[in-house]
Write a protein that holds these residues in place. Structure first.
Motif, PDB file in Angstrom:
ATOM      1  N   ARG A 181      15.488  17.895  13.678  1.00  0.00           N
ATOM      2  CA  ARG A 181      15.886  18.475  12.388  1.00  0.00           C
ATOM      3  C   ARG A 181      15.529  19.692  11.725  1.00  0.00           C
ATOM      4  N   ARG A 235       8.836   0.841  -0.783  1.00  0.00           N
ATOM      5  CA  ARG A 235       8.365   0.090   0.447  1.00  0.00           C
ATOM      6  C   ARG A 235       7.226  -0.637   0.322  1.00  0.00           C
ATOM      7  N   TRP A 269      13.501  12.853   5.549  1.00  0.00           N
ATOM      8  CA  TRP A 269      13.352  14.348   5.770  1.00  0.00           C
ATOM      9  C   TRP A 269      14.421  14.898   4.757  1.00  0.00           C
ATOM     10  N   LEU A 304      11.357  -2.191   5.927  1.00  0.00           N
ATOM     11  CA  LEU A 304      10.550  -2.296   6.963  1.00  0.00           C
ATOM     12  C   LEU A 304       9.516  -3.456   6.896  1.00  0.00           C
ATOM     13  N   PRO A 305       8.867  -3.681   5.485  1.00  0.00           N
ATOM     14  CA  PRO A 305       7.983  -4.824   5.489  1.00  0.00           C
ATOM     15  C   PRO A 305       8.679  -6.005   5.486  1.00  0.00           C
ATOM     16  N   LYS A 344       8.613  -1.454  16.651  1.00  0.00           N
ATOM     17  CA  LYS A 344       8.681  -0.795  15.041  1.00  0.00           C
ATOM     18  C   LYS A 344       8.482   0.763  15.068  1.00  0.00           C
ATOM     19  N   PHE A 348       0.015   5.866   0.224  1.00  0.00           N
ATOM     20  CA  PHE A 348      -0.976   6.651   0.220  1.00  0.00           C
ATOM     21  C   PHE A 348      -0.374   8.058   0.008  1.00  0.00           C
ATOM     22  N   GLU A 399      10.665  -7.178   7.552  1.00  0.00           N
ATOM     23  CA  GLU A 399      10.881  -7.272   9.105  1.00  0.00           C
ATOM     24  C   GLU A 399       9.524  -7.870   9.608  1.00  0.00           C
ATOM     25  N   VAL A 405      -0.824   0.124   6.603  1.00  0.00           N
ATOM     26  CA  VAL A 405       0.428  -0.455   5.926  1.00  0.00           C
ATOM     27  C   VAL A 405       0.776  -1.630   6.877  1.00  0.00           C
ATOM     28  N   LEU A 464       9.457   6.435   8.326  1.00  0.00           N
ATOM     29  CA  LEU A 464       9.742   6.711   9.592  1.00  0.00           C
ATOM     30  C   LEU A 464      10.913   7.612   9.588  1.00  0.00           C
ATOM     31  N   PRO A 465      10.966   8.776  10.451  1.00  0.00           N
ATOM     32  CA  PRO A 465      12.153   9.666  10.104  1.00  0.00           C
ATOM     33  C   PRO A 465      13.208   9.275  10.946  1.00  0.00           C
ATOM     34  N   TRP A 466      13.242   8.180  11.860  1.00  0.00           N
ATOM     35  CA  TRP A 466      14.248   7.743  12.526  1.00  0.00           C
ATOM     36  C   TRP A 466      15.245   6.574  11.698  1.00  0.00           C
ATOM     37  N   ARG A 467      14.353   6.082  10.464  1.00  0.00           N
ATOM     38  CA  ARG A 467      15.148   5.231   9.762  1.00  0.00           C
ATOM     39  C   ARG A 467      15.816   5.784   8.644  1.00  0.00           C
ATOM     40  N   LEU A 527       0.130   4.467   8.539  1.00  0.00           N
ATOM     41  CA  LEU A 527       1.069   3.653   8.795  1.00  0.00           C
ATOM     42  C   LEU A 527       0.763   2.329   9.410  1.00  0.00           C
ATOM     43  N   MET A 537       1.015  -1.126   0.071  1.00  0.00           N
ATOM     44  CA  MET A 537      -0.101   0.087  -0.098  1.00  0.00           C
ATOM     45  C   MET A 537       0.869   1.211   0.034  1.00  0.00           C
ATOM     46  N   PHE A 585      18.355  10.249   5.565  1.00  0.00           N
ATOM     47  CA  PHE A 585      17.061   9.999   6.169  1.00  0.00           C
ATOM     48  C   PHE A 585      15.922  10.881   5.267  1.00  0.00           C
ATOM     49  N   LEU A 617       0.442  -5.872   6.416  1.00  0.00           N
ATOM     50  CA  LEU A 617       1.457  -6.775   6.419  1.00  0.00           C
ATOM     51  C   LEU A 617       1.336  -8.093   7.318  1.00  0.00           C
ATOM     52  N   ASN A 647       0.328  10.731   1.667  1.00  0.00           N
ATOM     53  CA  ASN A 647       1.286  10.967   2.470  1.00  0.00           C
ATOM     54  C   ASN A 647       2.422   9.870   2.576  1.00  0.00           C
ATOM     55  N   TRP A 667      16.455  13.138  14.943  1.00  0.00           N
ATOM     56  CA  TRP A 667      15.743  13.306  13.547  1.00  0.00           C
ATOM     57  C   TRP A 667      14.589  14.006  14.019  1.00  0.00           C
ATOM     58  N   ILE A 710       4.669   8.868   4.731  1.00  0.00           N
ATOM     59  CA  ILE A 710       4.694   8.679   5.954  1.00  0.00           C
ATOM     60  C   ILE A 710       5.936   7.507   6.037  1.00  0.00           C
TER      61      ILE A 710
END
Lengths: 276, 264
Positions: free
Chosen positions: B253, A168, A154, A113-114, B170, A96, A116, B156, A102-105, B153, A94, A152, B160, A98, B250, A100
């Motif tokens: 930022r 993703r 951002w 991510l999927p 996560k 969208f 995992e 999503v 993850l800002p820390w990854r 999110l 999926m 990152f 999964l 946005n 992060w 979205i």
């Protein structure tokens, strides 16, 4: 090619939405709640690219929630690949409006991510991380994000984030890709650029794709078939096959037959909006 | 000269400038109006007292620092666990929120006599008071961070086959970290308030105890102890801020760049 997909659709549609209704916020019988969809029937063939258009608030996004199994229908039946959808499907990707991320990854870790989460990759992920990372790099390279893996999200532009979001959605090689206005927030040039990115991915992988959009040119450019949904409660009021040869080129997006198709859809939507 | 002048006008130097100015006004006020040191000692008098009574002040400050950090550590562990639980479960959220708000509204001074009855005086009631006053902001902030995961999110991940625990580990917990660290800065200063309150009533040691003891006799030393608490709190706040920057770069930022452009 589109004809072949349509033939498949009539035989046994890969995605089969049969006379579905959906009410948000309580049963319609009690008088409460919003009726988002009613008597909605739609089939999508395996490997087919279908675009869903319609006036805003007509239940287009709801349709995707039904297909993905995130929301059960109030009435009717939704089946994917011959099986009734009763819980979230795992063969789905999926994206969208946005992105979205993850800002820390990093971008790479976001795309991973999927893997995992979804089986069978989940249990292999630790052992085969390097191989998976290589796979993600290759996918990022196909959408022209090579060299941005360790950035990152951002630090990326909106268009780049949306490309990463597509990656993703596709990294676990889903059979079904559901897109909810993925390019709506982008500027016109970036949007058209991403049409080609998506078309190239689809031509290469041939996943089944349902794209919800309010951009009629986008629908005609990308889809084998465009479906028009009526005002709420939404139901399919028109199905328009798009027989244009692939790969489609932006240069042809002002050709007579392309523009004619856009006008046909536009007229139908105006008519539907008047009816409300 | 140019760079020095720029440094003097930079935001980094501003707190020193303002603090020094405040002390200067204070000093001038005491001297010009000849204020009695038993009412308001001048900063120089306080500094003198701080040096002269340093061993006695430090023994008490050490105690306060210990009870504060211990109470704060408990608040962090408890606050994190409860915040994640409340943020993840709407049922728990509804069930516990009124209770939490009610408890938070109780003045912690009123808690100390109860603690004296239960555990006596000294270190334990100070730790408990510091804990009870500082866990609330941590719980609320962590719960907010966990509960506000973007619905798309969540979709999503659920599509999964993600379990609730996957979404927590996560996404929800990492994304609540900036909220968590922000709350630490509030919680550490509150923890000082808690331990000092307890010490004023129920202790034989600690800054709170020293201040009550000095109130009638050694006012400059009382002020010295007061200022030391403030300094310790600022230092601990700085540590919390440093940890925050280290772990959630992060989330801040753009702030660095923005600071760079608005600073001269």
């Amino acid at each position: 090619m589109a004809g072949q997909a349509a033939a498949q659709a009539t035989a046994s549609p890969f995605v089969d939405i049969a006379d579905v209704a959906l009410t948000y916020g309580g049963a319609a019988a009690k008088g409460g709640g919003t009726l988002a969809l009613e008597h909605c029937t739609l089939g999508v063939g395996k490997g087919e690219f279908v675009a869903v258009v319609g006036p805003s608030g007509c239940g287009k996004s709801t349709l995707l929630k039904l297909v993905s199994g995130l929301h059960p229908p109030s009435a009717g039946r939704v089946a994917v690949d011959g099986e009734a959808v009763t819980r979230p499907l795992k063969i789905v990707g999926m994206a969208f409006q946005n992105p979205i991320m993850l800002p820390w990854r990093t971008t790479l870790a976001n795309v991973l991510l999927p893997l995992e989460i979804v089986e069978p990759h989940r249990s292999r992920f630790r052992r085969e991380r390097a191989a998976y990372a290589e796979r993600a790099r290759r996918l990022l390279a196909t959408v022209n994000l090579a060299g941005f893996e360790e950035r990152f999200p951002w630090q990326l532009s909106g268009g780049m984030q949306q490309r990463a979001s597509l990656c993703r959605a596709l990294i676990h090689e889903p059979e079904l890709l559901l897109l909810d206005e993925p390019f709506a927030a982008l500027d016109a040039f970036t949007r058209e650029e991403l049409w080609d990115v998506l078309q190239a991915l689809w031509l290469e992988r041939r996943f089944t794709c349902v794209l919800v959009t309010h951009d009629l040119r986008e629908a005609v450019y990308l889809a084998d078939r465009v479906v028009v949904i009526s005002n709420r409660p939404g139901r399919v009021v028109m199905e328009q096959a798009v027989g244009l040869p692939r790969p489609r080129r932006l240069a042809n997006a002002w050709d007579r037959d392309f523009v004619d198709l856009v006008h046909v859809l536009r007229d139908k939507i105006s008519e539907v909006r008047q009816a409300a | 000269m140019g760079t020095f002048w720029r440094f003097l006008r930079s935001p980094a130097f501003a707190p020193w400038l303002i603090t020094a100015g405040l002390l200067l006004v204070w000093e001038a006020y005491c001297r010009l109006l000849d204020v009695s040191p038993f009412v308001l000692p001048a900063p120089t008098t306080i500094a003198h007292s701080m040096v002269r009574f340093w061993p006695a002040i430090w023994i008490n400050a050490e105690q306060t620092l210990f009870t504060t950090v211990a109470g704060f550590a408990l608040a962090v562990g408890f606050g994190l666990a409860l915040g994640v639980a409340i943020g993840a479960s709407p049922w728990l959220y509804q069930a516990l929120y009124p209770l939490l708000i009610g408890f938070n509204a109780i003045p912690k001074v009123a808690l100390v006599p109860v603690l004296i009855v239960w555990v006596g005086i000294g270190t334990i009631p100070a730790i408990i008071t510091a804990f009870s006053i500082s866990f609330f902001p941590i719980v609320v902030n962590v719960a907010t961070g966990v509960a506000t995961v973007e619905p798309e999110l969540r979709d999503v991940l659920r599509s999964l086959g993600a379990r609730q625990r996957d979404i927590l580990v996560k996404v929800a917990i990492p994304r609540s970290l900036p909220y968590f660290f922000a709350s630490l800065k509030i919680a550490i200063t509150l923890a000082f308030v808690g331990s000092v309150i307890s010490e004023t009533v129920a202790a034989n040691r600690g800054i709170g105890y020293l201040m009550v003891k000095d109130a009638g006799e050694n006012v400059p030393r009382m002020f010295a102890a007061l200022i030391l608490v403030a300094v310790l709190a600022v230092v601990m706040y700085g540590v919390a801020a440093l940890v925050e920057r280290r772990f959630t770069h992060w989330a801040t930022r753009g702030v660095d760049q923005a600071g760079g452009t608005t600073g001269f």
